[in-house]
Design an enzyme around this catalytic site. Structure first.
Site, short mmCIF file in Angstrom:
data_model
loop_
_atom_site.label_atom_id
_atom_site.label_comp_id
_atom_site.label_asym_id
_atom_site.label_seq_id
_atom_site.Cartn_x
_atom_site.Cartn_y
_atom_site.Cartn_z
N ARG A 29 10.64 2.12 2.76
CA ARG A 29 9.40 1.54 2.20
C ARG A 29 9.73 0.57 1.05
O ARG A 29 9.68 -0.64 1.22
CB ARG A 29 8.47 2.68 1.73
N ASP A 30 10.13 1.11 -0.08
CA ASP A 30 10.38 0.25 -1.25
C ASP A 30 11.50 -0.73 -0.92
O ASP A 30 11.47 -1.90 -1.33
CB ASP A 30 10.79 1.14 -2.44
N HIS A 37 12.50 7.19 -11.03
CA HIS A 37 12.53 6.12 -10.02
C HIS A 37 13.03 4.87 -10.75
O HIS A 37 12.25 4.20 -11.44
CB HIS A 37 11.11 5.95 -9.48
N HIS A 94 14.98 1.24 -10.96
CA HIS A 94 15.56 0.04 -10.36
C HIS A 94 16.79 -0.35 -11.20
O HIS A 94 16.90 0.03 -12.36
CB HIS A 94 14.52 -1.08 -10.28
N CYS A 147 10.22 -5.17 -5.77
CA CYS A 147 8.77 -5.12 -5.59
C CYS A 147 8.24 -6.55 -5.46
O CYS A 147 8.60 -7.43 -6.24
CB CYS A 147 8.12 -4.44 -6.80
N ASN A 204 16.07 -0.52 -5.93
CA ASN A 204 16.31 0.77 -6.59
C ASN A 204 17.80 0.98 -6.71
O ASN A 204 18.59 0.40 -5.98
CB ASN A 204 15.77 1.90 -5.71
C1 LIG Z 1 -4.50 -2.30 -2.85
C2 LIG Z 1 -5.02 -3.51 -2.10
C3 LIG Z 1 -5.31 -3.18 -0.68
C4 LIG Z 1 -6.30 -3.96 -2.79
O1 LIG Z 1 -6.60 -5.28 -2.36
P1 LIG Z 1 -8.09 -5.87 -2.51
O2 LIG Z 1 -8.06 -7.27 -2.00
O3 LIG Z 1 -8.55 -5.66 -3.91
O4 LIG Z 1 -8.87 -4.92 -1.53
P2 LIG Z 1 -10.34 -4.97 -0.98
O5 LIG Z 1 -10.79 -3.55 -0.93
O6 LIG Z 1 -11.17 -5.98 -1.71
O7 LIG Z 1 -10.12 -5.50 0.52
C5 LIG Z 1 -9.67 -6.82 0.81
C6 LIG Z 1 -9.11 -6.86 2.20
O8 LIG Z 1 -7.96 -5.97 2.31
C7 LIG Z 1 -8.24 -4.98 3.30
N1 LIG Z 1 -7.65 -3.71 2.82
C8 LIG Z 1 -7.98 -3.05 1.69
N2 LIG Z 1 -7.25 -1.95 1.60
C9 LIG Z 1 -6.44 -1.91 2.67
C10 LIG Z 1 -5.45 -0.98 3.11
N3 LIG Z 1 -5.14 0.11 2.41
N4 LIG Z 1 -4.81 -1.24 4.25
C11 LIG Z 1 -5.09 -2.35 4.97
N5 LIG Z 1 -6.02 -3.26 4.61
C12 LIG Z 1 -6.69 -3.03 3.46
C13 LIG Z 1 -9.72 -4.93 3.43
O9 LIG Z 1 -10.11 -4.42 4.68
C14 LIG Z 1 -10.08 -6.39 3.27
O10 LIG Z 1 -9.73 -7.06 4.47
P3 LIG Z 1 -10.49 -8.40 4.93
O11 LIG Z 1 -11.94 -8.05 4.99
O12 LIG Z 1 -10.18 -9.45 3.87
O13 LIG Z 1 -9.84 -8.73 6.25
C15 LIG Z 1 -4.01 -4.68 -2.18
O14 LIG Z 1 -3.89 -5.07 -3.51
C16 LIG Z 1 -2.64 -4.31 -1.66
O15 LIG Z 1 -2.46 -3.99 -0.49
N6 LIG Z 1 -1.61 -4.40 -2.53
C17 LIG Z 1 -0.26 -4.15 -2.11
C18 LIG Z 1 0.36 -3.25 -3.11
C19 LIG Z 1 1.77 -2.91 -2.70
O16 LIG Z 1 2.03 -2.45 -1.60
N7 LIG Z 1 2.71 -3.09 -3.66
C20 LIG Z 1 4.05 -2.69 -3.46
C21 LIG Z 1 4.18 -1.20 -3.55
S1 LIG Z 1 4.10 -0.54 -5.23
C22 LIG Z 1 5.73 -0.54 -5.70
O17 LIG Z 1 6.57 -1.02 -4.98
C23 LIG Z 1 6.08 0.16 -6.95
C24 LIG Z 1 6.68 1.56 -6.72
C25 LIG Z 1 5.66 2.50 -6.10
O18 LIG Z 1 7.79 1.51 -5.85
C26 LIG Z 1 7.13 2.16 -8.06
C27 LIG Z 1 7.86 1.19 -8.97
O19 LIG Z 1 9.03 0.92 -8.79
O20 LIG Z 1 7.17 0.71 -9.87
#
Ligand SMILES: CC(C)(COP(=O)([O-])OP(=O)([O-])OC[C@H]1O[C@@H](n2cnc3c(N)ncnc32)[C@H](O)[C@@H]1OP(=O)([O-])[O-])[C@@H](O)C(=O)NCCC(=O)NCCSC(=O)C[C@@](C)(O)CC(=O)[O-]
Length: 306
Positions: free
Chosen positions: A15-16, A211, A213, A244, A253
């Site tokens: 995933r990450d 966690h 990096h 990320c 990581n």
């Molecule tokens: C959170 C949202 C979805 C909010 O995004 P948004 O635009 O605010 O969401 P919304 O509710 O307004 O919806 C907008 C559109 O997204 C769709 N939607 C809404 N939710 C979903 C969903 N769950 N799955 C699939 N589709 C989704 C929804 O259906 C709609 O589709 P449209 O009508 O435009 O076609 C967006 O910001 C997003 O997907 N962000 C990605 C975040 C991400 O994956 N980041 C990387 C992971 S975090 C990380 O790596 C850090 C970590 C964990 O490892 C720890 C660290 O190291 O810090």
């Protein structure tokens, strides 16, 4: 110095590690990677995320990957679900394809929360609360990832009070365990310890994972610093994959191989077979067409080659 007798590692590589890859990685390769990690003895694997495919296209095959992995008893498979839409997608398949654990992911930094999940910290907690409730009602465990607990790419240094605040909010909605993440790898041991101590105000030491990096090469030192506080759960990524999408310049990581080597040297049991893990790292590195980021893997492969 007393260290925990055993350590559990969540490999977050599928995933990450892969979420930021520009080249599409086929679901079959992700599935094979999960297989190789579990064959190497990993007991926890973060498989994919149910996020918007517009935001993170690489994870668009989430359901296919979850349905394709050959589950091994005793292994916990987790996925990221930022909102109810993500949770509903994660449990839309028959029960045998459900994750064992879902991860809601928030940030100690307001700016990172906005960039990563398009809402404030307070709004993120409002979105997570029904996800946590639904997951627990369905018998699925809940982890909370806390990003930017020492530094943020947009706000700079993050004070432990911000971590204390977020950990309290996570606890308040029923999150069962949390990750103290150094998203951009700027942490050093004392700063990481302060972030963990802030988290310890809300969660027991058994409920906290590190966690880290490795952007600044501090992740192993930070792992040791966390061990010194009794933390025995860690997340790392095979071959040091990753980064990320919303933390420009941050590397992956810390490599799981490097953490396992460190732990073996301390006499700490992980249940992970280092040589098989290196093979798993080689598998994905060859697929991506670049060398492993693990120093330990590079050294041991050079020795293998004679
Ligand atoms: C959170 C949202 C979805 C909010 O995004 P948004 O635009 O605010 O969401 P919304 O509710 O307004 O919806 C907008 C559109 O997204 C769709 N939607 C809404 N939710 C979903 C969903 N769950 N799955 C699939 N589709 C989704 C929804 O259906 C709609 O589709 P449209 O009508 O435009 O076609 C967006 O910001 C997003 O997907 N962000 C990605 C975040 C991400 O994956 N980041 C990387 C992971 S975090 C990380 O790596 C850090 C970590 C964990 O490892 C720890 C660290 O190291 O810090």
């Amino acid at each position: 110095m007393d260290y925990p007798a055993r350590v559990k590692i969540v490999d977050v590589g599928p995933r990450d590690g892969l979420q930021n890859e520009k080249q599409p990685v086929p679901a079959s390769v992700k599935i094979e990677l999960v297989q190789r990690l579990q064959d190497a003895g990993l007991k926890e694997i973060e498989v994919t995320s149910f996020v918007s495919p517009k935001w993170v296209p690489q994870m668009a095959d989430n359901a296919e990957v979850m349905a394709g992995i050959a589950r091994k008893s005793g292994v916990r498979y987790s996925v990221l679900t930022p909102n109810m839409k993500g949770f509903e997608a994660a449990v839309a398949a028959p029960r045998e394809y459900w994750p064992d654990e879902i991860v809601v992911f928030g940030a100690a930094s307001e700016a990172f929360s906005q960039r990563n999940i398009n809402c404030s910290i307070a709004e993120s907690i409002e979105r997570f609360a029904p996800v946590v409730e639904a997951a627990r009602a369905a018998g699925i465990q809940v982890r909370g990832a806390m990003s930017c607990t020492v530094g943020c790419p947009y706000e700079g240094e993050i004070a432990p009070e911000r971590v204390d605040y977020l950990a309290g909010l996570m606890k308040g909605i029923g999150v069962q365990r949390v990750d103290v993440a150094d998203t951009i790898g700027v942490g050093t041991p004392l700063k990481v310890q302060r972030a963990i101590e802030a988290t310890l105000r809300h969660f027991g030491v058994d409920e906290i994972s590190g966690h880290f990096h490795d952007t600044y090469g501090q992740a192993l030192s930070n792992t040791l610093a966390a061990l010194q506080l009794g933390v025995w759960n860690f997340q790392s990524s095979v071959a040091g994959l990753g980064g990320c999408p919303y933390a420009k310049g941050a590397t992956g990581n810390v490599a799981t191989e490097d953490v396992v080597y460190l732990l073996q040297g301390l006499g700490i049991d992980t249940g992970i077979h280092l040589e098989k893990l290196i093979d798993a790292g080689q598998y994905i590195s060859e697929h991506l067409g670049r060398p492993t980021q693990s120093r330990v893997a590079r050294a041991l492969m050079a020795r293998r080659a004679g």
